[in-house]
Every structure is written in C-alpha cells, then in structure tokens.
Design a protein around this motif. Structure first.
Motif, PDB file in Angstrom:
ATOM      1  N   MET A   1     -13.419 -11.542  -9.746  1.00 28.65           N
ATOM      2  CA  MET A   1     -13.447 -10.624  -9.198  1.00 28.65           C
ATOM      3  C   MET A   1     -12.647 -10.712  -7.883  1.00 28.65           C
ATOM      4  O   MET A   1     -12.755 -11.771  -7.169  1.00 28.65           O
ATOM      5  N   ILE A   2     -12.160  -9.684  -7.371  1.00 23.39           N
ATOM      6  CA  ILE A   2     -11.234  -9.709  -6.047  1.00 23.39           C
ATOM      7  C   ILE A   2     -11.876  -8.864  -4.991  1.00 23.39           C
ATOM      8  O   ILE A   2     -12.626  -7.950  -5.538  1.00 23.39           O
ATOM      9  N   TYR A   3     -11.653  -9.180  -3.824  1.00 16.42           N
ATOM     10  CA  TYR A   3     -12.101  -8.142  -2.699  1.00 16.42           C
ATOM     11  C   TYR A   3     -10.796  -7.501  -2.162  1.00 16.42           C
ATOM     12  O   TYR A   3      -9.920  -8.246  -1.851  1.00 16.42           O
ATOM     13  N   ARG A   4     -10.837  -6.251  -1.833  1.00 15.10           N
ATOM     14  CA  ARG A   4     -10.011  -5.560  -1.117  1.00 15.10           C
ATOM     15  C   ARG A   4     -10.184  -5.454   0.353  1.00 15.10           C
ATOM     16  O   ARG A   4     -11.581  -4.911   0.530  1.00 15.10           O
ATOM     17  N   LEU A   5      -9.617  -5.884   1.244  1.00 12.62           N
ATOM     18  CA  LEU A   5      -9.835  -5.898   2.626  1.00 12.62           C
ATOM     19  C   LEU A   5      -8.981  -5.374   3.473  1.00 12.62           C
ATOM     20  O   LEU A   5      -7.642  -5.387   3.216  1.00 12.62           O
ATOM     21  N   ARG A   6      -9.468  -4.444   4.786  1.00  4.68           N
ATOM     22  CA  ARG A   6      -8.273  -4.127   5.511  1.00  4.68           C
ATOM     23  C   ARG A   6      -8.509  -4.833   6.749  1.00  4.68           C
ATOM     24  O   ARG A   6      -9.674  -5.359   7.367  1.00  4.68           O
ATOM     25  N   VAL A   7      -7.243  -5.380   7.111  1.00  4.30           N
ATOM     26  CA  VAL A   7      -7.312  -6.225   8.438  1.00  4.30           C
ATOM     27  C   VAL A   7      -6.415  -5.456   9.559  1.00  4.30           C
ATOM     28  O   VAL A   7      -5.408  -4.965   9.501  1.00  4.30           O
ATOM     29  N   ILE A   8      -7.173  -5.230  10.582  1.00  8.49           N
ATOM     30  CA  ILE A   8      -6.355  -3.989  11.720  1.00  8.49           C
ATOM     31  C   ILE A   8      -6.666  -5.066  13.153  1.00  8.49           C
ATOM     32  O   ILE A   8      -7.334  -5.450  13.749  1.00  8.49           O
ATOM     33  N   LEU A   9      -5.038  -5.016  13.433  1.00  5.72           N
ATOM     34  CA  LEU A   9      -5.083  -5.591  14.767  1.00  5.72           C
ATOM     35  C   LEU A   9      -5.373  -4.854  16.128  1.00  5.72           C
ATOM     36  O   LEU A   9      -5.333  -3.666  15.886  1.00  5.72           O
ATOM     37  N   ASP A  10      -6.381  -5.317  16.756  1.00  3.05           N
ATOM     38  CA  ASP A  10      -6.756  -4.625  18.072  1.00  3.05           C
ATOM     39  C   ASP A  10      -5.519  -4.531  18.882  1.00  3.05           C
ATOM     40  O   ASP A  10      -5.283  -5.503  19.539  1.00  3.05           O
ATOM     41  N   ASN A  11      -5.151  -3.382  19.024  1.00  2.00           N
ATOM     42  CA  ASN A  11      -3.998  -3.339  20.036  1.00  2.00           C
ATOM     43  C   ASN A  11      -3.803  -2.167  20.978  1.00  2.00           C
ATOM     44  O   ASN A  11      -4.719  -1.212  20.520  1.00  2.00           O
ATOM     45  N   ASP A  12      -2.857  -2.161  21.903  1.00  2.00           N
ATOM     46  CA  ASP A  12      -2.937  -1.021  22.861  1.00  2.00           C
ATOM     47  C   ASP A  12      -1.626  -0.331  22.527  1.00  2.00           C
ATOM     48  O   ASP A  12      -1.291   0.487  23.493  1.00  2.00           O
ATOM     49  N   THR A  13      -1.205  -0.243  21.572  1.00  2.00           N
ATOM     50  CA  THR A  13      -0.029   0.730  21.211  1.00  2.00           C
ATOM     51  C   THR A  13      -0.537   1.942  20.380  1.00  2.00           C
ATOM     52  O   THR A  13      -1.784   1.878  20.008  1.00  2.00           O
ATOM     53  N   LYS A  14       0.424   2.851  20.277  1.00  2.00           N
ATOM     54  CA  LYS A  14       0.046   4.311  19.660  1.00  2.00           C
ATOM     55  C   LYS A  14      -0.087   3.902  18.043  1.00  2.00           C
ATOM     56  O   LYS A  14      -0.637   4.615  17.310  1.00  2.00           O
ATOM     57  N   GLU A  15       0.655   2.904  17.873  1.00  2.00           N
ATOM     58  CA  GLU A  15       0.903   2.668  16.496  1.00  2.00           C
ATOM     59  C   GLU A  15      -0.322   1.864  15.804  1.00  2.00           C
ATOM     60  O   GLU A  15      -0.691   0.825  16.424  1.00  2.00           O
ATOM     61  N   ASP A  16      -0.801   2.164  14.559  1.00  2.00           N
ATOM     62  CA  ASP A  16      -1.695   1.379  13.912  1.00  2.00           C
ATOM     63  C   ASP A  16      -1.025   0.262  13.325  1.00  2.00           C
ATOM     64  O   ASP A  16       0.116   0.266  12.892  1.00  2.00           O
ATOM     65  N   ILE A  17      -1.547  -0.883  13.551  1.00  2.00           N
ATOM     66  CA  ILE A  17      -1.119  -2.207  13.052  1.00  2.00           C
ATOM     67  C   ILE A  17      -2.123  -2.655  11.937  1.00  2.00           C
ATOM     68  O   ILE A  17      -3.285  -3.324  12.678  1.00  2.00           O
ATOM     69  N   LEU A  18      -1.997  -2.731  10.682  1.00  2.00           N
ATOM     70  CA  LEU A  18      -2.943  -3.261   9.839  1.00  2.00           C
ATOM     71  C   LEU A  18      -2.448  -3.678   8.472  1.00  2.00           C
ATOM     72  O   LEU A  18      -1.159  -3.439   8.177  1.00  2.00           O
ATOM     73  N   ARG A  19      -3.076  -4.444   7.551  1.00  2.00           N
ATOM     74  CA  ARG A  19      -2.683  -4.808   6.343  1.00  2.00           C
ATOM     75  C   ARG A  19      -3.805  -4.730   5.474  1.00  2.00           C
ATOM     76  O   ARG A  19      -4.915  -5.087   6.073  1.00  2.00           O
ATOM     77  N   ASP A  20      -3.548  -4.284   4.395  1.00  2.00           N
ATOM     78  CA  ASP A  20      -4.632  -4.420   3.285  1.00  2.00           C
ATOM     79  C   ASP A  20      -4.518  -5.504   2.559  1.00  2.00           C
ATOM     80  O   ASP A  20      -3.195  -5.873   2.022  1.00  2.00           O
ATOM     81  N   VAL A  21      -5.370  -6.349   2.117  1.00  2.00           N
ATOM     82  CA  VAL A  21      -5.043  -7.678   1.257  1.00  2.00           C
ATOM     83  C   VAL A  21      -6.048  -7.313   0.272  1.00  2.00           C
ATOM     84  O   VAL A  21      -7.149  -7.098  -0.025  1.00  2.00           O
ATOM     85  N   GLU A  22      -5.664  -8.428  -0.940  1.00  2.00           N
ATOM     86  CA  GLU A  22      -6.822  -8.642  -1.786  1.00  2.00           C
ATOM     87  C   GLU A  22      -6.938 -10.360  -2.134  1.00  2.00           C
ATOM     88  O   GLU A  22      -5.778 -10.922  -1.818  1.00  2.00           O
ATOM     89  N   ILE A  23      -8.077 -10.606  -2.106  1.00  2.00           N
ATOM     90  CA  ILE A  23      -8.082 -11.980  -2.286  1.00  2.00           C
ATOM     91  C   ILE A  23      -9.492 -12.170  -3.218  1.00  2.00           C
ATOM     92  O   ILE A  23     -10.480 -11.486  -3.076  1.00  2.00           O
ATOM     93  N   ASP A  24      -9.376 -13.455  -3.573  1.00  2.00           N
ATOM     94  CA  ASP A  24     -10.524 -13.904  -4.754  1.00  2.00           C
ATOM     95  C   ASP A  24     -11.804 -14.027  -4.078  1.00  2.00           C
ATOM     96  O   ASP A  24     -11.784 -14.596  -2.818  1.00  2.00           O
ATOM     97  N   LYS A  25     -12.853 -13.037  -4.327  1.00  2.00           N
ATOM     98  CA  LYS A  25     -14.118 -13.215  -3.733  1.00  2.00           C
ATOM     99  C   LYS A  25     -14.745 -14.475  -3.585  1.00  2.00           C
ATOM    100  O   LYS A  25     -15.696 -14.790  -2.631  1.00  2.00           O
TER     101      LYS A  25
END
Length: 155
Positions: A1-25
C-alpha cells in the motif's frame, strides 16, 4: 500500500507552492524527508526535523534527521504509517534551521500500489519555491494575551 500526501510550503507569496507525492506506507521518515527535498529541489546538506502536531498545527514532539540523545527520535527509526494516518493526518516538516523552511504535510489517502509504477514519486506540482525562505515572525502568545487583557479596560 502507498500513501498519497500533500506537502505545502508555508510561504508569504500569493502563489500556492505544493507537491502531491506517493510513497510506500512502510517507508521511514528519512525516505519522506528525501522525497520532500527532491520535490522542492533542495539539497541534502542541511538539518531537518518532522514534528507531530495537533489539529491546529501546534508542535507536540520532534523527530530529527539524526538522534543526538534519547529525548528525540531519529527519522530512520519511524515508519510513516506509524505516525501519519487517518487518525493523525498532519505533520510539520522544517528544513534548514538557519532559514526555517517550513512545510505542512497532510495525509490524503491510502491506495493500492500499481505494479508498473516506481515509488516514491511526485504526482502533482504547483508553484515554484522562492529564492530565500519566507521570514518567520515569532509571537509570544503570553504577551499577546497580556496586551488583550490591558486593552479590555480601554473600552
């Protein structure tokens, strides 16, 4: 099984900066640390830690890249599935303690692996990290509460 995760950079820009990743649980937190570095194009020459958090993202305990004493767990000793799941869907990740790049890691879902796919992998990317880390402002909560108490008498 894998996990889907969202990784969001805490930033002070108007643009959302994020990555969705999959990794073995059953990967450890070092594997997730390396995936985050790869996802955001950061080098592996800085210290980092994960933090367990409550619902409001308040830090509970630290899991460091390396264990310096018995008070802190090391990333390679913790499986992702033992710390991140439906019951505990959030982690905080801090990279480079001089610049304090801060990321919110959120559990999205657990899914079956697809045989033809190599994990871990980045499945979605939005935004480009800024050249330098956003400035952090640390607030003394006790001082804010004192100021609020004093202001009550003004009205």
């Amino acid at each position: 099984m894998i996990y889907r995760l969202r990784v969001i950079l805490d930033n002070d820009t108007k643009e959302d900066i994020l990555r969705d990743v999959e990794i073995d649980k059953n990967s450890n937190l070092t594997d997730l640390h390396e995936l985050i570095l790869l996802s955001f194009n950061f080098s592996a020459d800085q210290m980092a830690s994960f933090y367990t958090v409550d619902e409001e993202w308040n830090q509970i305990s630290e899991i460091s890249l390396m264990s310096f004493d018995e008070s802190t767990d090391a990333m390679d000793s913790i499986l992702i599935s033992n710390i991140l799941n439906n019951s505990n869907p959030k982690l905080l990740y801090v990279y480079d303690f001089m610049n304090m790049w801060t990321f919110y890691v959120e559990f999205i879902e657990e899914a079956k692996e697809i045989d033809s796919i190599i994990y871990p992998r980045i499945i979605f990317s939005a935004g480009t990290p800024p050249e330098k880390a956003p400035e952090k402002k640390f607030i003394n909560v006790d001082k804010v509460e004192e100021d609020l108490d004093e202001d009550e008498y003004l009205y």
